[in-house]
Design a protein around this motif. Structure first.
Motif, PDB file in Angstrom:
ATOM      1  N   GLU A  26       0.831  -1.196   0.000  1.00  0.00           N
ATOM      2  CA  GLU A  26       0.000   0.000   0.000  1.00  0.00           C
ATOM      3  C   GLU A  26       0.871   1.253   0.000  1.00  0.00           C
ATOM      4  O   GLU A  26       0.574   2.229  -0.695  1.00  0.00           O
ATOM      5  N   ARG A  30       1.002   4.130  -3.018  1.00  0.00           N
ATOM      6  CA  ARG A  30       0.828   5.570  -2.824  1.00  0.00           C
ATOM      7  C   ARG A  30       1.934   6.364  -3.514  1.00  0.00           C
ATOM      8  O   ARG A  30       1.722   7.488  -3.943  1.00  0.00           O
ATOM      9  N   LYS A  37      -0.028   2.682 -10.120  1.00  0.00           N
ATOM     10  CA  LYS A  37      -0.858   2.791  -8.930  1.00  0.00           C
ATOM     11  C   LYS A  37      -2.187   2.057  -9.119  1.00  0.00           C
ATOM     12  O   LYS A  37      -2.643   1.348  -8.229  1.00  0.00           O
ATOM     13  N   GLU A  41      -3.465  -1.014  -6.868  1.00  0.00           N
ATOM     14  CA  GLU A  41      -4.740  -0.924  -6.160  1.00  0.00           C
ATOM     15  C   GLU A  41      -5.671  -2.090  -6.518  1.00  0.00           C
ATOM     16  O   GLU A  41      -6.359  -2.610  -5.647  1.00  0.00           O
TER      17      GLU A  41
END
Length: 95
Positions: A26, A30, A37, A41
């Motif tokens: 995570e 970021r 990204k 995700e």
């Protein structure tokens, strides 16, 4: 291995380890560029869902009676194997 030892030493420890890895990924997500990204995700979302399923199985095992425990154990092992495979796939792509 006793039921308590199995739950604590095997399953709970494994979830704790996976939670730490998810936290690391995570943080990387970021910091990643937009396209990367999105990929992070998506993978993390799937892994979180699998982790939640594993956590539910762990809770079922902890509260199960002796007779139901054996049946739940094999189901939990399958759930954990699926999560382990997902973690390993992401781990191999994130290095």
């Amino acid at each position: 291995m006793s039921r308590g030892a199995y739950v604590e030493k095997q399953l709970k420890a494994q979830i704790d380890e996976w939670n730490a890895k998810l936290d690391q990924w995570e943080a990387r997500a970021r910091e990643a560029e937009a396209k990367t990204k999105i990929s992070y995700e998506e993978r993390l979302s799937k892994l979180r869902q699998q982790r939640d399923n594993a956590q539910s199985k762990l809770e079922e095992l902890q509260s199960a009676g002796e007779k139901a425990w054996e049946d739940l154990k094999s189901s939990a092992e399958k759930t954990f194997a699926n999560l382990r495979a997902g973690i390993e796939r992401v781990s191999s792509h994130s290095q």
